[in-house]
Design a protein around this motif. Structure first.
Motif, PDB file in Angstrom:
ATOM      1  N   LEU A  73       6.181  47.388  69.930  1.00 20.50           N
ATOM      2  CA  LEU A  73       7.090  48.475  70.562  1.00 20.50           C
ATOM      3  C   LEU A  73       6.699  48.066  72.782  1.00 20.50           C
ATOM      4  CD1 LEU A  73       7.615  50.373  68.325  1.00 20.50           C
ATOM      5  CD2 LEU A  73       9.364  48.669  68.710  1.00 20.50           C
ATOM      6  N   LYS A  74       6.177  48.509  72.527  1.00 18.55           N
ATOM      7  CA  LYS A  74       5.549  49.153  73.531  1.00 18.55           C
ATOM      8  C   LYS A  74       5.478  47.586  75.044  1.00 18.55           C
ATOM      9  CE  LYS A  74       2.855  53.216  74.299  1.00 18.55           C
ATOM     10  NZ  LYS A  74       1.375  53.784  74.855  1.00 18.55           N
ATOM     11  N   LEU A  75       4.678  46.382  74.345  1.00 21.69           N
ATOM     12  CA  LEU A  75       5.201  45.500  74.524  1.00 21.69           C
ATOM     13  C   LEU A  75       6.688  44.841  75.024  1.00 21.69           C
ATOM     14  CD1 LEU A  75       3.468  42.934  75.858  1.00 21.69           C
ATOM     15  CD2 LEU A  75       3.555  41.618  74.611  1.00 21.69           C
ATOM     16  N   ALA A  76       7.802  45.362  73.789  1.00 18.95           N
ATOM     17  CA  ALA A  76       8.367  44.810  74.270  1.00 18.95           C
ATOM     18  C   ALA A  76       9.952  45.543  75.158  1.00 18.95           C
ATOM     19  CB  ALA A  76       9.310  45.154  72.704  1.00 18.95           C
ATOM     20  N   ALA A  77       8.926  46.188  75.361  1.00 26.47           N
ATOM     21  CA  ALA A  77      10.154  47.788  76.307  1.00 26.47           C
ATOM     22  C   ALA A  77       9.209  46.809  77.859  1.00 26.47           C
ATOM     23  CB  ALA A  77       9.023  49.274  76.137  1.00 26.47           C
ATOM     24  N   HIS A  78       7.844  46.201  77.772  1.00 25.47           N
ATOM     25  CA  HIS A  78       7.544  46.197  79.435  1.00 25.47           C
ATOM     26  C   HIS A  78       8.420  44.496  78.888  1.00 25.47           C
ATOM     27  CE1 HIS A  78       4.649  48.310  80.856  1.00 25.47           C
ATOM     28  NE2 HIS A  78       4.884  48.874  80.091  1.00 25.47           N
ATOM     29  N   ARG A  79       9.417  44.065  78.203  1.00 24.87           N
ATOM     30  CA  ARG A  79       9.853  43.171  77.938  1.00 24.87           C
ATOM     31  C   ARG A  79       9.306  41.488  77.713  1.00 24.87           C
ATOM     32  NH1 ARG A  79      14.867  42.296  79.500  1.00 24.87           N
ATOM     33  NH2 ARG A  79      16.176  44.066  80.133  1.00 24.87           N
ATOM     34  N   PHE A  80       8.011  41.830  76.806  1.00 22.81           N
ATOM     35  CA  PHE A  80       7.155  40.880  76.946  1.00 22.81           C
ATOM     36  C   PHE A  80       6.088  40.219  77.888  1.00 22.81           C
ATOM     37  CE2 PHE A  80       9.233  41.257  72.448  1.00 22.81           C
ATOM     38  CZ  PHE A  80       8.182  41.540  71.983  1.00 22.81           C
ATOM     39  N   ARG A  81       5.949  41.258  78.921  1.00 24.01           N
ATOM     40  CA  ARG A  81       5.534  41.060  80.260  1.00 24.01           C
ATOM     41  C   ARG A  81       4.444  41.331  79.829  1.00 24.01           C
ATOM     42  NH1 ARG A  81      10.407  41.914  83.330  1.00 24.01           N
ATOM     43  NH2 ARG A  81       9.723  43.810  83.261  1.00 24.01           N
ATOM     44  N   PHE A  82       3.090  39.955  79.594  1.00 27.25           N
ATOM     45  CA  PHE A  82       1.937  40.767  79.289  1.00 27.25           C
ATOM     46  C   PHE A  82       0.999  42.173  79.962  1.00 27.25           C
ATOM     47  CE2 PHE A  82      -2.515  40.492  76.946  1.00 27.25           C
ATOM     48  CZ  PHE A  82      -2.320  41.302  75.614  1.00 27.25           C
ATOM     49  N   ARG A  83       1.334  41.259  81.817  1.00 28.19           N
ATOM     50  CA  ARG A  83       0.907  41.610  82.539  1.00 28.19           C
ATOM     51  C   ARG A  83       1.149  42.951  83.114  1.00 28.19           C
ATOM     52  NH1 ARG A  83      -0.428  37.034  86.966  1.00 28.19           N
ATOM     53  NH2 ARG A  83      -2.097  35.876  86.345  1.00 28.19           N
ATOM     54  N   SER A  84       1.954  43.035  82.602  1.00 26.52           N
ATOM     55  CA  SER A  84       2.650  44.531  82.907  1.00 26.52           C
ATOM     56  C   SER A  84       2.705  45.563  82.335  1.00 26.52           C
ATOM     57  CB  SER A  84       3.980  44.383  82.873  1.00 26.52           C
ATOM     58  OG  SER A  84       4.849  45.707  82.782  1.00 26.52           O
ATOM     59  N   TYR A  85       2.438  45.238  81.001  1.00 24.01           N
ATOM     60  CA  TYR A  85       1.903  46.236  79.565  1.00 24.01           C
ATOM     61  C   TYR A  85       0.248  46.525  79.811  1.00 24.01           C
ATOM     62  CZ  TYR A  85      -0.078  46.901  74.962  1.00 24.01           C
ATOM     63  OH  TYR A  85      -0.855  47.204  73.861  1.00 24.01           O
ATOM     64  N   PHE A  93      -6.794  50.373  77.224  1.00 20.73           N
ATOM     65  CA  PHE A  93      -7.749  50.812  76.512  1.00 20.73           C
ATOM     66  C   PHE A  93      -7.051  50.649  74.393  1.00 20.73           C
ATOM     67  CE2 PHE A  93      -9.377  53.908  73.026  1.00 20.73           C
ATOM     68  CZ  PHE A  93     -10.683  53.716  73.522  1.00 20.73           C
ATOM     69  N   ASP A  94      -6.140  50.601  74.131  1.00 19.57           N
ATOM     70  CA  ASP A  94      -5.154  50.619  73.158  1.00 19.57           C
ATOM     71  C   ASP A  94      -5.248  49.469  72.907  1.00 19.57           C
ATOM     72  OD1 ASP A  94      -4.773  53.804  72.892  1.00 19.57           O
ATOM     73  OD2 ASP A  94      -2.681  53.766  73.611  1.00 19.57           O
ATOM     74  N   PHE A  95      -4.727  48.207  73.197  1.00 16.26           N
ATOM     75  CA  PHE A  95      -4.582  47.101  72.269  1.00 16.26           C
ATOM     76  C   PHE A  95      -6.176  45.986  72.602  1.00 16.26           C
ATOM     77  CE2 PHE A  95      -4.686  42.623  73.255  1.00 16.26           C
ATOM     78  CZ  PHE A  95      -4.176  41.713  72.948  1.00 16.26           C
ATOM     79  N   ALA A  96      -7.087  46.595  73.039  1.00 22.92           N
ATOM     80  CA  ALA A  96      -8.672  46.290  73.209  1.00 22.92           C
ATOM     81  C   ALA A  96      -8.514  47.425  71.220  1.00 22.92           C
ATOM     82  CB  ALA A  96      -9.448  46.879  73.515  1.00 22.92           C
ATOM     83  N   ILE A  97      -8.649  48.400  71.635  1.00 18.40           N
ATOM     84  CA  ILE A  97      -9.029  49.025  70.311  1.00 18.40           C
ATOM     85  C   ILE A  97      -8.918  48.772  69.032  1.00 18.40           C
ATOM     86  CG2 ILE A  97      -8.762  50.922  68.807  1.00 18.40           C
ATOM     87  CD1 ILE A  97     -10.762  51.146  70.681  1.00 18.40           C
ATOM     88  N   THR A  98      -7.015  48.204  69.170  1.00 26.10           N
ATOM     89  CA  THR A  98      -6.076  47.751  68.034  1.00 26.10           C
ATOM     90  C   THR A  98      -6.727  46.140  67.714  1.00 26.10           C
ATOM     91  OG1 THR A  98      -4.433  49.230  68.874  1.00 26.10           O
ATOM     92  CG2 THR A  98      -3.974  47.295  67.809  1.00 26.10           C
TER      93      THR A  98
END
Length: 138
Positions: A73-85, A93-98
């Motif tokens: 959902l957060k990645l979608a909120a960043h319009r799937f721009r991974f660098r922005s996310y 941190f959250d992405f690494a833990i997840t």
């Protein structure tokens, strides 16, 4: 270029408000941190309980799925721009833990590959502590 469904609705007023909420501190504090705290409480109960292990593994899987949904959902909120996310340290941190939690869950769900329960339990406990540090802002 791949069109994602969230990008297609990204121009609606409702999506913009939802995306703004997803990227807000309120979402992190009232939703994500609450889920982390519930996960930690259940983990503490699990640690001191002699109940069936399969039930606790199911609970842990539910929490991992919730964290994956949060990341998507957060990645979608960043319009799937991974660098922005990943521009946010908290998101990194959250992405690494997840991501690591997903890998651990895949190991737990696989048939016996030589990983004993003790080593998997230590790995899971390590990530629970990392999540607690996130809630505490460390």
């Amino acid at each position: 270029f791949i069109e994602f469904p969230f990008v297609l609705v990204g121009n609606t007023l409702l999506w913009k408000k939802f995306a703004k909420f997803l990227l807000s501190d309120a979402f992190d504090v009232y939703v994500v941190d609450l889920v982390i705290c519930i996960n930690i409480v259940l983990s503490a109960i699990e640690t001191f309980s002699n109940n069936q292990i399969q039930l606790w593994k199911f609970y842990e899987l539910i929490f991992v799925v919730l964290f994956v949904i949060e990341s998507i959902l957060k990645l979608a909120a960043h319009r799937f721009r991974f660098r922005s996310y990943l521009s946010s340290a908290k998101n990194k941190f959250d992405f690494a833990i997840t991501a690591i939690s997903v890998i651990v869950e895949l190991i737990v769900l696989r048939p016996d590959d030589g990983f004993d329960d003790a080593s998997i339990t230590r790995i899971i406990l390590l990530f629970r502590v990392a999540r607690l540090l996130r809630v505490l802002g460390m």
